[in-house]
Design an enzyme around this catalytic site. Structure first.
Site, mmCIF file in Angstrom:
data_model
loop_
_atom_site.group_PDB
_atom_site.id
_atom_site.type_symbol
_atom_site.label_atom_id
_atom_site.label_comp_id
_atom_site.label_asym_id
_atom_site.label_seq_id
_atom_site.Cartn_x
_atom_site.Cartn_y
_atom_site.Cartn_z
ATOM 1 N N HIS A 107 -7.719 4.754 6.103
ATOM 2 C CA HIS A 107 -6.866 4.429 4.956
ATOM 3 C C HIS A 107 -6.026 5.647 4.561
ATOM 4 C CE1 HIS A 107 -5.500 2.102 1.590
ATOM 5 N NE2 HIS A 107 -5.949 2.968 0.707
ATOM 6 N N MET B 172 -2.943 -6.987 6.567
ATOM 7 C CA MET B 172 -3.949 -7.750 5.816
ATOM 8 C C MET B 172 -3.380 -8.446 4.582
ATOM 9 S SD MET B 172 -6.931 -4.854 5.883
ATOM 10 C CE MET B 172 -7.148 -3.790 7.334
ATOM 11 N N SER B 173 -2.069 -8.626 4.536
ATOM 12 C CA SER B 173 -1.484 -9.211 3.312
ATOM 13 C C SER B 173 -0.286 -10.079 3.670
ATOM 14 C CB SER B 173 -1.040 -8.079 2.374
ATOM 15 O OG SER B 173 0.059 -7.366 2.933
ATOM 16 N N TYR C 35 -9.645 -9.989 1.286
ATOM 17 C CA TYR C 35 -10.869 -9.268 1.677
ATOM 18 C C TYR C 35 -11.620 -8.673 0.493
ATOM 19 C CZ TYR C 35 -7.963 -4.997 1.439
ATOM 20 O OH TYR C 35 -7.128 -4.011 1.031
ATOM 21 N N GLU C 36 -10.956 -8.566 -0.655
ATOM 22 C CA GLU C 36 -11.646 -8.067 -1.851
ATOM 23 C C GLU C 36 -12.521 -9.163 -2.458
ATOM 24 O OE1 GLU C 36 -8.850 -5.710 -4.519
ATOM 25 O OE2 GLU C 36 -7.480 -6.411 -2.986
ATOM 26 N N HIS D 21 -3.071 1.132 -4.597
ATOM 27 C CA HIS D 21 -2.415 -0.035 -5.174
ATOM 28 C C HIS D 21 -2.595 0.072 -6.682
ATOM 29 C CE1 HIS D 21 -2.566 -2.524 -1.402
ATOM 30 N NE2 HIS D 21 -3.541 -1.680 -1.150
ATOM 31 N N ALA E 11 2.286 -2.208 4.226
ATOM 32 C CA ALA E 11 2.000 -1.221 5.263
ATOM 33 C C ALA E 11 1.363 -1.993 6.409
ATOM 34 C CB ALA E 11 1.029 -0.181 4.730
ATOM 35 N N SER F 200 0.816 -1.224 0.000
ATOM 36 C CA SER F 200 0.000 0.000 0.000
ATOM 37 C C SER F 200 0.841 1.262 0.000
ATOM 38 C CB SER F 200 -0.836 0.096 1.273
ATOM 39 O OG SER F 200 -1.795 -0.883 1.310
ATOM 40 N N HIS G 262 -6.026 -8.614 -2.296
ATOM 41 C CA HIS G 262 -6.176 -9.146 -0.943
ATOM 42 C C HIS G 262 -7.382 -10.079 -0.875
ATOM 43 C CE1 HIS G 262 -4.190 -5.239 -0.737
ATOM 44 N NE2 HIS G 262 -3.563 -5.683 0.334
ATOM 45 N N ASN H 208 0.950 3.329 11.079
ATOM 46 C CA ASN H 208 0.128 3.802 12.204
ATOM 47 C C ASN H 208 0.342 2.865 13.369
ATOM 48 O OD1 ASN H 208 -1.535 1.965 10.212
ATOM 49 N ND2 ASN H 208 -2.410 1.626 12.243
#
Ligand code: HPA
Length: 275
Positions: A247, A211-212, A85-86, A61, A113, A30, A83, A235
């Site tokens: 985001h 998440m990746s 989640y998509e 992305h 990230a 990201s 990902h 973060n």
């Protein structure tokens, strides 16, 4: 099916880049996808022109493969990933990395990230992934195993190569970036973790949440490649951060870290390619 897809994609990449083999692949996470802009003479191949390659839709992305030669050795930069989640199947999520390994990349550098929860971590830190926790409880190895790709029960005791971490630390020292290490916990997303989930991850030994990366690392190890993982802490994780996560915060932090990230990769690449 996967085997055929990998080899079709590999042939398309060889045709479009004029290079039958690449030695190292770098996957950009990201907000880090501006990196190839600095690679001289890079050939860009949009994912949409590579059969089977999943085209990312998330903001921050892009989806292009860049091929370049550094010190006479071919490197493949995968700018953009998809990902789970998509809604993508993990087979699709890892097709890019599997194709890179099949194209000769024995070293795969995965960047992302991440939220930080380790002691002394701060946004902007670049952290070497030392190990992972698969808290999404999914794997790209689900289903029948294709022995041509790798073993049914691949070892995961050294997913993130110690040798590659040492090389990355040396590269960091050269450019004045101190790299710490941490355990990355994979959450499915796309909602950020709850504070209780972050506390749970911490008790389990995590220093980073994201998440990746984990499915790609598993697939690359399944095929016998060496893996390096680098997280940019964009973060502090939920409950540690004083503000709600967004985001925008992630992409703004990634933008701010761009020059440091670029100088680290520039120092690292020759070391990876010299092996
Ligand atoms: N959690 C999960 N994924 C992330 C985060 C986070 O805090 N920051 C960037 N990617």
């Amino acid at each position: 099916m996967t085997y055929q897809a990998i080899h079709q994609a590999k042939a398309a990449i060889a045709g479009a880049t004029g290079r039958d083999e690449h030695r190292v692949a770098i996957v950009l996470g990201s907000g880090l996808s501006s990196y190839p802009g600095g690679l001289s003479g890079a050939v860009e191949v949009p994912y949409s022109e590579i059969p089977g390659f999943p085209v990312p839709k998330v903001e921050g992305h892009s989806g292009s493969l860049f091929s370049a030669e550094v010190d006479g050795v071919a490197v493949m930069v995968l700018a953009g990933r998809v990902h789970a989640y998509e809604g993508w199947d993990l087979t699709d999520v890892v097709l890019t990395v599997r194709t890179a390994v099949a194209s000769g990349c024995s070293t795969i550098a995965l960047t992302n990230a991440a939220g930080g929860l380790g002691a002394d971590m701060a946004p902007g830190d670049l952290v070497l992934i030392s190990d992972h926790l698969n808290l999404a409880a999914r794997t790209p190895l689900m289903g029948p195993n294709d022995d041509r790709l790798g073993p049914r029960f691949p070892d995961m005791s050294d997913v993130y190569s110690k040798t590659l971490r040492d090389l990355a630390r040396q590269a960091g020292e050269e450019v004045g970036i101190a790299l710490t290490e941490g355990v990355y916990a994979w959450f499915l997303g796309p909602s950020y973790e709850s504070p209780a989930e972050v506390r749970m991850a911490k008790v389990m030994g995590a220093d980073l949440v994201g998440m990746s990366t984990v499915p790609e690392a598993i697939a690359a190890r399944h095929m016998g490649a060496e893996v390096l993982g680098i997280s940019l802490v964009t973060n502090m994780a939920a409950g540690i951060s004083p503000t709600p996560l967004s985001h925008e915060e992630v992409t703004t932090s990634a933008d701010e870290a761009r020059d440091r990230f670029t100088s680290l990769i520039d120092a690292l690449l020759p070391r990876l390619l010299a092996r």
